[in-house]
Write an enzyme that holds these catalytic residues in place. Structure first.
Site, short mmCIF file in Angstrom:
data_model
loop_
_atom_site.label_atom_id
_atom_site.label_comp_id
_atom_site.label_asym_id
_atom_site.label_seq_id
_atom_site.Cartn_x
_atom_site.Cartn_y
_atom_site.Cartn_z
N GLY A 239 0.76 -1.24 0.00
CA GLY A 239 0.00 0.00 0.00
C GLY A 239 0.79 1.28 0.00
N PRO A 274 4.68 -5.39 -0.80
CA PRO A 274 4.65 -4.20 -1.63
C PRO A 274 4.42 -4.54 -3.09
CG PRO A 274 6.91 -4.83 -1.19
CD PRO A 274 6.04 -5.79 -0.43
N GLY A 275 3.63 -3.75 -3.76
CA GLY A 275 3.43 -3.90 -5.19
C GLY A 275 3.90 -2.63 -5.88
N ARG A 276 3.01 -1.66 -5.83
CA ARG A 276 3.23 -0.40 -6.53
C ARG A 276 4.59 0.22 -6.25
NH1 ARG A 276 -1.10 2.84 -8.01
NH2 ARG A 276 -2.34 1.64 -6.54
N ARG A 312 -5.66 3.38 -15.66
CA ARG A 312 -5.72 4.07 -14.37
C ARG A 312 -6.38 5.46 -14.42
NH1 ARG A 312 -2.01 5.53 -11.59
NH2 ARG A 312 -2.92 4.96 -9.60
N TYR A 316 -9.55 5.29 -12.14
CA TYR A 316 -9.37 5.86 -10.80
C TYR A 316 -9.20 7.37 -10.82
CZ TYR A 316 -7.74 1.01 -9.86
OH TYR A 316 -7.60 -0.34 -9.76
N CYS A 346 -13.22 5.22 -28.36
CA CYS A 346 -14.51 5.90 -28.41
C CYS A 346 -15.17 5.95 -27.04
CB CYS A 346 -15.41 5.21 -29.43
SG CYS A 346 -14.63 5.21 -31.05
N GLU A 347 -14.52 6.62 -26.11
CA GLU A 347 -15.03 6.84 -24.76
C GLU A 347 -14.48 8.18 -24.31
OE1 GLU A 347 -16.75 4.65 -22.71
OE2 GLU A 347 -16.58 2.84 -23.91
N TYR A 375 0.10 -1.62 -12.20
CA TYR A 375 -1.31 -1.56 -12.61
C TYR A 375 -1.45 -0.91 -13.99
CZ TYR A 375 -1.44 -2.67 -7.69
OH TYR A 375 -1.20 -3.27 -6.48
C1 LIG Z 1 -2.87 -5.18 -3.97
C2 LIG Z 1 -2.37 -5.77 -2.72
C3 LIG Z 1 -1.08 -5.49 -2.29
C4 LIG Z 1 -0.16 -4.54 -3.01
O1 LIG Z 1 -0.63 -3.23 -2.92
P1 LIG Z 1 0.29 -2.02 -3.43
O2 LIG Z 1 -0.53 -0.83 -3.15
O3 LIG Z 1 0.53 -2.23 -4.87
O4 LIG Z 1 1.53 -2.06 -2.61
C5 LIG Z 1 -0.62 -6.11 -1.15
N1 LIG Z 1 -1.41 -6.95 -0.45
C6 LIG Z 1 -2.67 -7.24 -0.82
C7 LIG Z 1 -3.48 -8.16 -0.03
C8 LIG Z 1 -3.19 -6.66 -1.97
O5 LIG Z 1 -4.44 -6.94 -2.33
#
Ligand SMILES: *Cc1c(COP(=O)(O)O)cnc(C)c1O
Length: 428
Positions: A239, A274-276, A312, A316, A346-347, A375
């Protein structure tokens, strides 16, 4: 910090001119930087050095095999939300013992695949899912490690579509209801309670919601231990936000301080997902200007990327920084003026930016949409029958196409006509 910088009026991905890649693979395309990926992983790992635990990269942010392999090489595990993502993680060489399976709707078939692959942990989001997992595990003669994902009812103050830890969000089990889930788990023979999990949302740009949620789950760990559960692990989710335009998210060091402050005394092994923050700034989407036009006094720059390539902004209302690839215009530096940067779809929502400052463009000019590594490609679709765009990985002065542009042939190949449209007649 990333490795997409202008040098002498030209945007480089590490040591490769972005224009050179465009000439070779065409546009639009995603471009990832190996050095940026590695740097982000290293910075986070170092920040968390005082917190014993592991980093399970959230595969959904960017599941390209080259990205997974790079992070896997650095030592990352994987946080997956589907059998498909699990298959990718394994295909990229991430060992199953470093994989956690998340998500509120895991099917029994997915559970069976994950159990037989030997993954480390399932994060459980409902009593019904817990009972199903126990049943599937028994059928395979396995015992599944579990954590219950607790919804700490903390507002992450992020965009509405990506907050996950409030009462009405569909994720996790609210406390104190989750206390009963642990009691149920303790009575099941084919699941073993390993820990507690949480994840309150994405693109969080303030330390406070993290601190509040960490404090809540730390108390929950104490309560569960008092109830007799052997809680050794605390999975703190992901997150952490990134700067898209002018956001100032907490640094990994600030995040780590909040983690330590709230969880240090528990003696838990920590898991981070971590993802993002690992991949967002490690990727750009490169697109070419098709036309410029004036619509009732609004300057419109029409580009060849669309919302199907990067959804995105449409989904969002997210903002991305957009820069020209060449800034050494033959006319010399020109003052930017506001423009709407729009795609060909076309949006009306197929708009990357409104009133974004850009110097004058000509058809064929390249633009880079920054912070597109998370994403981005993973959410792409074939809407408007547009082929998926290529993904390119750069490392130093070399680059490789890590997913080629989808062909029109393969795009149409999967579809068949029913017999009554081909003169064959139906069955029965
Ligand atoms: C999407 C997700 C993440 C990663 O979130 P980021 O905002 O990309 O860091 C981690 N844990 C869970 C359970 C998620 O659904």
């Amino acid at each position: 910090m990333d490795h997409f910088n202008h040098r002498g009026g030209e945007l480089f991905a590490e040591d490769v001119p972005v224009a050179r890649i465009a000439a070779e693979v065409g546009t639009p395309f995603y471009c990832y930087s190996d050095a940026t990926l590695r740097r982000h992983y290293r910075v986070l790992k170092e920040a968390l050095a005082g917190a014993p635990g592991s980093i399970c990269y959230a595969v959904k942010a960017n599941s390209n095999l080259a990205v997974l392999r790079t992070l896997g090489e650095m030592g990352a595990g994987a946080d997956v939300v589907s059998e498909g993502e699990l298959r990718r993680a394994l295909a990229a060489g991430i060992p199953p013992e470093r994989v956690i399976f998340e998500g509120p709707g895991k099917t029994r078939a997915e559970m069976a695949f994950a159990l037989t692959a030997g993954i480390d942990q399932f994060n459980i989001e409902s009593d019904a899912e817990l009972v199903a997992l126990d049943d599937v595990a028994r059928g395979w003669g396995k015992v599944a490690n579990i954590a219950v994902r607790i919804n700490p009812n903390v507002d992450a103050h992020s965009l509405d579509g990506i907050s996950t830890g409030r009462k009405r969000d569909k994720f996790g089990i609210l406390w104190p209801a989750a206390r009963a889930t642990y009691r149920v788990a303790a009575g099941l023979a084919s699941v073993k309670v390993a820990g507690v999990a949480m994840h309150i949302g994405s693109q969080i740009t303030d330390t406070l919601p993290f601190e509040r949620a960490f404090r809540v789950v730390a108390e929950i760990v104490e309560t569960l231990r008092a109830d007799g559960h052997d809680i050794r692990r605390l999975d703190l989710g992901g997150g952490l936000g990134v700067p898209y335009t002018d956001e100032r998210p907490p640094s990994p060091a600030e995040y780590a301080r909040a983690v330590l402050r709230e969880t240090q005394n528990l003696g838990c092994e920590l898991v981070f997902q971590p993802g993002r923050m690992l991949v967002a700034n490690a990727g750009i989407l490169v697109t070419r200007v098709t036309y410029e036009k004036d619509a009732a006094g609004v300057r419109m720059v029409i580009v060849d990327a669309g919302m199907n390539d990067l959804v995105r902004p449409a989904m969002y209302k997210a903002k991305h920084t957009i820069v020209p690839v060449r800034t050494d215009g033959a006319q010399g530096p020109v003052k930017p003026t506001p423009a709407d940067v729009v795609g060909p779809i076309c949006e009306t929502s197929d708009t990357f930016a409104k009133d974004w400052p850009l110097p004058p463009t000509a058809p064929g000019d390249l633009l880079a949409i920054r912070t597109a590594g998370a994403y981005g490609a993973v959410m792409a679709s074939n809407y408007n029958t547009r082929p998926l765009v290529p993904e390119v990985m750069v490392r130093g002065n070399e680059f490789a196409v890590v997913r080629p542009r989808q062909t029109y042939e393969s795009l149409l190949a999967g579809e068949t006509l029913p017999p009554w449209l081909t003169g064959g007649g139906g069955v029965g």
